[in-house]
Design an enzyme around this catalytic site. Structure first.
Site, PDB file in Angstrom:
ATOM      1  N   GLY A  34       9.052   4.493  -1.842  1.00  0.00           N
ATOM      2  CA  GLY A  34       8.784   3.962  -3.260  1.00  0.00           C
ATOM      3  C   GLY A  34       9.758   4.763  -3.962  1.00  0.00           C
ATOM      4  N   PHE A  36      10.461   7.576  -5.937  1.00  0.00           N
ATOM      5  CA  PHE A  36      11.274   8.560  -5.687  1.00  0.00           C
ATOM      6  C   PHE A  36      10.984   9.261  -4.662  1.00  0.00           C
ATOM      7  CE2 PHE A  36       7.273   8.990  -8.309  1.00  0.00           C
ATOM      8  CZ  PHE A  36       6.410   9.610  -7.417  1.00  0.00           C
ATOM      9  N   ASP A 150       8.731  -1.456 -15.281  1.00  0.00           N
ATOM     10  CA  ASP A 150       9.211  -2.099 -14.101  1.00  0.00           C
ATOM     11  C   ASP A 150       7.839  -2.887 -13.491  1.00  0.00           C
ATOM     12  OD1 ASP A 150      10.952  -2.338 -12.237  1.00  0.00           O
ATOM     13  OD2 ASP A 150      10.467  -0.573 -11.007  1.00  0.00           O
TER      14      ASP A 150
HETATM   15  O1  ACK Z   1       3.808  -3.293  -0.014  1.00  0.00           O
HETATM   16  P1  ACK Z   1       3.749  -1.884   0.488  1.00  0.00           P
HETATM   17  O2  ACK Z   1       3.130  -2.142   1.780  1.00  0.00           O
HETATM   18  O3  ACK Z   1       2.853  -1.267  -0.663  1.00  0.00           O
HETATM   19  O4  ACK Z   1       4.781  -0.915   0.563  1.00  0.00           O
HETATM   20  C1  ACK Z   1       5.003  -0.106  -0.638  1.00  0.00           C
HETATM   21  C2  ACK Z   1       5.417   1.297  -0.287  1.00  0.00           C
HETATM   22  O5  ACK Z   1       4.216   1.947  -0.179  1.00  0.00           O
HETATM   23  C3  ACK Z   1       6.181   1.840  -1.363  1.00  0.00           C
HETATM   24  O6  ACK Z   1       5.721   1.833  -2.465  1.00  0.00           O
HETATM   25  C4  ACK Z   1       3.000   1.075  -0.469  1.00  0.00           C
HETATM   26  N1  ACK Z   1       2.052   1.815  -1.276  1.00  0.00           N
HETATM   27  C5  ACK Z   1       2.252   2.703  -2.641  1.00  0.00           C
HETATM   28  N2  ACK Z   1       1.159   2.930  -2.937  1.00  0.00           N
HETATM   29  C6  ACK Z   1       0.329   2.643  -2.042  1.00  0.00           C
HETATM   30  C7  ACK Z   1      -1.243   2.691  -2.144  1.00  0.00           C
HETATM   31  N3  ACK Z   1      -1.784   3.411  -3.080  1.00  0.00           N
HETATM   32  N4  ACK Z   1      -2.004   2.209  -1.052  1.00  0.00           N
HETATM   33  C8  ACK Z   1      -1.345   1.414  -0.205  1.00  0.00           C
HETATM   34  N5  ACK Z   1       0.065   1.383  -0.206  1.00  0.00           N
HETATM   35  C9  ACK Z   1       0.768   1.983  -1.161  1.00  0.00           C
HETATM   36  C10 ACK Z   1       3.566  -0.062  -1.143  1.00  0.00           C
END
Ligand code: ACK
Length: 305
Positions: A34, A36, A150
């Site tokens: 993510g 940060f 963003d």
């Molecule tokens: O596309 P993704 O699988 O969905 O990859 C990104 C990664 O973490 C970096 O942001 C996943 N992610 C972020 N927040 C969540 C959340 N609340 N539940 C599931 N996946 C998340 C995001």
């Protein structure tokens, strides 16, 4: 109210009440990277699945973004915004805990040819409307405006029913009272989604979010990614749409035409492209507000169903 106070008002979890699949943060339970730091899948003691964002390294910038995210997201609650459940901040460990979104992010579906076909039009329309509702809520929050700064496909997460939720508030800004736009010398965000006035001059407002929403809308309709700033650049989605539009061939933009009543459905989808084109106008003043956009989308959805 100070930011510190708001962060302090978040539910606090003890680190031991949060466990990840292997009871530690490791590559096996990592969801991705993510803004940060890394994001992990975990569970709370009582069994709820969670996503854990962990501050990595000791950068001041990372800590600033994390605090900013927490202070903004702690204020808001809406079905189209990812919910922050709490945080755990001590000397050695700084994490934010969110509801778990099992269907990954929108870009995973949209830009992967094998996944894209799973996104039928009813789902796409539901995703567009949800994002618009979430953004409208932010822009009309209380007596201030929250500007996300963003908005992009990878920051839209999908729940088990494919309802979209906006995430990543690390760069969000709050504009109060009569302050309609603000300036920054640190231009952060993602190329391809940034409005020209923001990318070139650092000016942001609710209308720069509207521009990003317009790009996102074009991406959802076309299944293609935008990468550049200008509609004069035809290697870019914006330029491609502009070329199609000016030569009356906009129907060609519409992705995977698996539509029951192909022609009339395409005509409705074409009006979604029109809405997107209003949102990506060069001049911020010419762009609609999210309130206008939501009304337009409501009318179109009625015609599509
Ligand atoms: O596309 P993704 O699988 O969905 O990859 C990104 C990664 O973490 C970096 O942001 C996943 N992610 C972020 N927040 C969540 C959340 N609340 N539940 C599931 N996946 C998340 C995001």
């Amino acid at each position: 109210r100070s930011k510190k106070k708001e962060v302090d008002q978040l539910p606090l979890f003890s680190f031991s009440s949060v466990s990840t699949a292997t009871n530690t943060f490791s590559d096996t339970n990592k969801l991705g990277e993510g803004g940060f730091g890394p994001v992990y899948k975990g569970v709370l003691r009582k069994g709820d699945e969670i996503a854990v964002k962990r501050l990595s390294g000791r950068s001041e910038q990372g800590l600033r973004e994390m605090k900013n995210e927490a202070s903004v997201i702690a204020k808001v609650q809406h079905k189209n915004l990812v919910r922050l459940l709490g945080c755990c901040i001590d000397k050695d460990e700084k994490i934010l805990i969110y509801e778990y979104m099992p269907n990954k992010s929108l870009d995973f579906f949209l830009f992967d040819p094998t996944k894209r076909i799973l996104l039928d039009w009813v789902t796409r329309v539901q995703i567009i409307e949800g994002i618009a509702q979430g953004l409208l809520y932010l822009h009309q929050y209380s007596r201030v405006r929250i500007i996300h700064r963003d908005l992009k496909a990878s920051n839209i997460l999908l729940d088990k029913d494919m309802n979209p939720k906006i995430s990543d508030f690390g760069m969000a800004r709050i504009c109060g009272g009569n302050e309609l736009q603000a300036n920054t010398s640190r231009i952060v965000g993602t190329y391809g989604y940034m409005s020209p006035e923001y990318a070139l001059e650092g000016i942001f407002s609710i209308k720069s979010d509207v521009f990003s929403f317009g790009v996102l809308l074009l991406e959802i309709v076309s299944g293609k990614k935008n990468t550049g700033l200008y509609r004069t650049d035809s290697l870019n989605l914006l330029g491609y749409v502009w070329d199609l539009w000016t030569s009356n061939r906009t129907l060609e933009l519409i992705d995977d035409p698996v539509l029951e009543d192909e022609y009339s459905s395409k005509q409705v989808l074409l009006r979604y492209v029109n809405i997107a084109l209003l949102c990506v106008q060069e001049s911020a003043d010419d762009r609609p507000t999210m309130n206008d956009v939501v009304s337009m989308l409501t009318n179109e959805a009625a015609a599509l169903h």
